[in-house]
Design a protein around this motif. Structure first.
Motif: not given
Lengths: 672, 171
Positions: A488-489, A552-553, A556, A568-570, A573
């Motif tokens: 994850p970022t 995850i990238h 999304s 988006d990714e967040e 999550w």
């Protein structure tokens, strides 16, 4: 227009025979995606905590994943959710195959079943036409055999069927729901289906599923396909063969079983046989496997061949399908060296509709009690002396709930307490009343400690993933992190350093890595599963393996392109966190507390009780839960779950923040 | 690719390789209808799950095609550049005589758009072939089909002979 999903659920009341097609609230998709997420929401809203899992008031939900039926590679899982007769907590079990996508093509995201039919019935969903049909002629029939009967009866070659066998009809607490290619086997949802008088669901659909941004969506699917091809040709180096691939562990394709047979425990999760694997065993087992396996097969819309068709002349269908580790569970539990026994008994058990994980453990437990004089010839007349025969004997007793089988059919936890006479001491491998992985190790693994303790799924395999299970050999670490795009970022630096240092002097379990990093790694592993459980993408391509094609990238982007939502990714999550917390509060409302969150006592030889408590404290804090493992008001409100925080019982428990509850908690009680 | 070469290419199906995943059906519906719906696919996998038998079924682009012969308005014609039978939807009256007469069931009827559908070889780049990872579908020159099959059959003979020789040697 609704994208990726159909926007409709099918509501069936088996007591009244009422059938309704109900439009769903699109806002729930934004909050929970679908699959497990929206199933949890329905259970929270509609099943009060005191409802007995086998009562007509319990719901049984068959849900397609949000992306089932779209071109998303491997999005084919059906997420079945209810309350488990064994754990009394939320039980959800998933299966691959073709059922979920077909349900979507028929125009439904979920089938929600309540009530109880007076006679055995099956459900026939043919697009808009839905019928409850008599199944009295299918009573006692095997799960696979039932599917063939129904296919013939409906004269519909493309119908998809999920059915129970004798075990589900007799409400065995570890009865599965079988769908030919796959089974939803954990936590006894087959017994819930049996309690409703529902033998099978047959579905056929010919409608469209729309995609919001088809070009973008298809572009991601092609990238995923390309990566699958790459990973199939490039196994991870430095890990056992079985963990180096993608898909479900490739145990139908691979013959090398050194890792499972020497690392996992035999018997009733008792003995490791570190020197079991040798050339002769390898040769014999390869031959048994070659004799048993006819061909390798895939689930819907997936190029990975995890399953195999197994020859089984004595079954009515002459064949059954198997994947992963189930070829070994019976063999190792029965302490036999003959792999052919595994193929034989697993097929029979599948036809009866039993969980291939729990069943062998229950049988090994009964064998252990017999060998220790707790169960005798009085309870088990004619019990054979040979272990393989003993297992066939027990199988028949359990599925019929005959004699001792009636007690064993409740699983190790309940059976031990019903048998008494010291049998409780032999219940050594359950957590939350459910049989766990038969693995017994040396040093406490802090990551797995937290996953076993706090997990609310049947299986560790539905929680773990992404990272190797032991340190990589030094020469492989640099190469491993070089193209580790799945991280994850924001975590790249920390997680890569973890891989590079893990196994160095002073960088070993249990006190390394520090608790904050342990929490982050556990969170990542579990979160990815919660996303899959909502989308219906197979964990074998996503949350379970090391370096999976989905991460995850791209997830999304894929979900956004499919649904038209802007996630988006967040955001993704956060949805996973919302679903995770909702599952937790459903179980909290049914009595789950900190004291339940313990891996089996003997899972590791070296335990550190104080440190383990600290780990739990840290993890609860990290998750925004109080000392009892209950999400705080702030956590719930932060996730838009205000209505949960307003629930009387949750309110009461949140107020107890920081106060030791001792033994005063109300536990769900069991009617025997 | 030269047009002559394309004209001679056919969809070669090896049902023994098919794992039954039906990705081809999905791709076909996405490519032709822009939606996910395998029931609108031109290719269909017929399955006998309990026998482990999966057979992809699609248009054979017959030389002497019954569908072309039966069409009352000549909407079906042979496109020699790609060696395929094509439907002219401006002419087609949707009578489904072609569906009734096709010996393979390969002429389908799209129940949503209310039109007959058949494999058009994706204008020379069949997407089902492109995405079949196990190679159960291939797009090859017509005469190659039998050569490849002959080779596979010969291989089975040859390994059977080796086994027989080994048994004889043991005797």
């Amino acid at each position: 227009m609704r994208y990726a999903e159909t926007g409709y659920n099918l509501e069936i009341d088996l007591s009244t025979g009422n059938i309704e097609r109900v439009e769903t609230d699109p806002r729930l998709t934004e909050l929970h995606l679908g699959g497990l997420g929206t199933n949890a929401k329905i259970l929270w809203d509609r099943v009060p905590p005191e409802v007995d899992p086998l009562s007509p008031d319990n719901l049984l939900i068959f849900s397609a994943g949000l992306l089932d039926g779209t071109p998303a590679i491997g999005a084919n899982r059906t997420i079945i959710t209810s309350f488990s007769p064994q754990t009394l907590l939320m039980g959800f079990s998933m299966m691959g195959g073709f059922f979920g996508p077909e349900l979507k093509y028929a125009g439904y995201d979920k089938v929600i079943i309540r009530g109880k039919s007076p006679d055995l019935v099956y459900l026939w969903i043919n697009n808009d036409k839905v019928e409850i049909r008599d199944a009295s002629h299918l009573q006692g029939k095997g799960a696979l055999e039932t599917a063939e009967f129904i296919k013939e009866e409906l004269n519909e070659p493309k119908v998809q069927i999920a059915a129970i066998g004798l075990a589900g009809e007799n409400r065995v607490y570890f009865a599965s729901i079988e769908h030919g290619r796959s089974s939803a086997s954990r936590l006894g949802l087959g017994a819930v289906m049996g309690s409703k008088g529902l033998k099978a669901i047959a579905v056929r659909g010919t409608k469209d599923i729309n995609i919001a941004k088809p070009d973008k969506f298809w572009e991601i699917c092609q990238e995923v396909l390309k990566y699958i091809e790459y990973r199939l040709q490039n196994p991870i180096k430095g890990v056992p063969a079985i963990l180096s691939m993608i898909g479900s562990p490739q145990e139908m394709m691979l013959h090398d079983e050194q890792w499972h047979t020497t690392s996992f425990s035999w018997g009733h999760a008792r003995y490791r046989r570190k020197d079991f694997w040798n050339e002769e065993v390898a040769k014999n087992w390869a031959e048994s496997q070659r004799n048993a396996i006819e061909r390798l097969v895939s689930c819907y819309n997936c190029p990975v061949r995890c399953g195999a068709i197994i020859r089984h002349p004595s079954l009515p269908t002459h064949r059954y399908m198997m994947k992963c580790y189930s070829k070994l569970t019976y063999v190792m539990a029965a302490m036999t060296d003959d792999l052919a026994f595994g193929f034989k008994i697993a097929g029979l058990a599948q036809e009866y509709g039993l969980d291939g994980y729990t069943t062998p453990q229950v049988m090994a437990f009964a064998t252990e009690l017999y060998d220790n004089g707790i169960l005798t010839d009085e309870e088990m007349p004619g019990f054979p002396s040979n272990n393989e025969e003993r297992f066939f004997y027990l199988l028949e007793k359990i599925v019929r709930r005959e004699g001792i089988g009636d007690v064993l059919a409740n699983g190790v936890y309940w059976a031990a307490r019903q048998i008494g006479k010291g049998a409780e001491k032999f219940d050594h491998n359950t957590t939350k009343k459910h049989e766990q992985m038969v693995i017994k190790l040396g040093m406490l693994n802090p990551l797995y400690f937290l996953m076993y303790a706090t997990g609310e799924k049947g299986n560790i395999t539905q929680i773990e993933g992404q990272i190797p299970q032991t340190p990589l050999p030094k020469g492989y670490r640099e190469e491993f992190v070089k193209d580790w795009i799945q991280v994850p970022t924001g975590k790249e630096e920390r997680f890569k350093r973890f891989i590079l240092e893990w196994g160095d002097e002073g960088k070993s379990f249990p006190f390394w890595p520090p608790p904050d990093l342990v929490c982050e790694l556990v969170d990542w592993q579990e979160t990815m599963h919660y996303i899959d459980d909502a989308t219906g993408i197979c964990a074998g391509l996503s949350s379970f393996p090391i370096k999976p094609p989905y991460h995850i990238h791209n997830l999304s982007c894929l979900i956004s392109a499919g649904t038209g939502l802007d996630i988006d990714e967040e955001g993704l999550w956060e949805i996973a966190r919302r679903n995770r917390n909702l599952v937790r509060v459903i179980n909290v409302r049914r009595g789950l507390r900190r004291e339940d969150e313990r891996p089996p006592e003997d899972h590791w030889k070296k335990r550190f009780p104080e440190y383990e408590e600290k780990l739990l404290d840290e993890y609860y804090k990290y998750r925004g839960w109080n000392r009892e493992g209950i999400p705080t008001k702030e956590t719930l409100e932060g996730l838009g779950l205000d209505y949960v925080a307003e629930d009387d019982m949750i309110k009461k428990e949140i107020l107890k923040e920081g106060v030791s509850l001792g033994g005063t908690t109300v536990k769900a009680t069991k009617k025997q | 690719m030269a047009k002559e070469a394309m004209a001679n290419k056919v969809l070669m199906i090896d049902y023994q390789k098919c794992t039954g995943c039906r990705l081809c059906e999905l791709i076909c519906s996405v490519k032709h209808e822009g939606v996910s719906n395998p029931s609108r696919s031109r290719i269909k996998i017929m399955k006998w799950e309990s026998e482990g038998l999966y057979v992809p079924m699609s248009c054979q682009q017959c030389q002497d095609a019954p569908c072309v012969a039966v069409c009352p308005v000549k909407a079906l014609t042979r496109d020699e550049t790609l060696g395929r039978i094509v439907v002219d939807y401006d002419v087609c009256i949707g009578c489904r005589a072609c569906v009734a007469v096709c010996p393979f069931g390969a002429m389908g009827f799209d129940h949503i758009d209310r039109k007959v559908i058949k494999c058009d070889l994706c204008d020379g780049d069949p997407q089902c072939v492109r995405f079949c990872e196990v190679g159960a579908l291939e797009y090859v020159e017509a005469e190659r089909v039998s050569v490849l099959k002959q080779r596979d059959a010969a291989q089975r003979f040859s390994s059977a002979q080796k086994t027989a020789a080994a048994i004889q040697a043991e005797m």
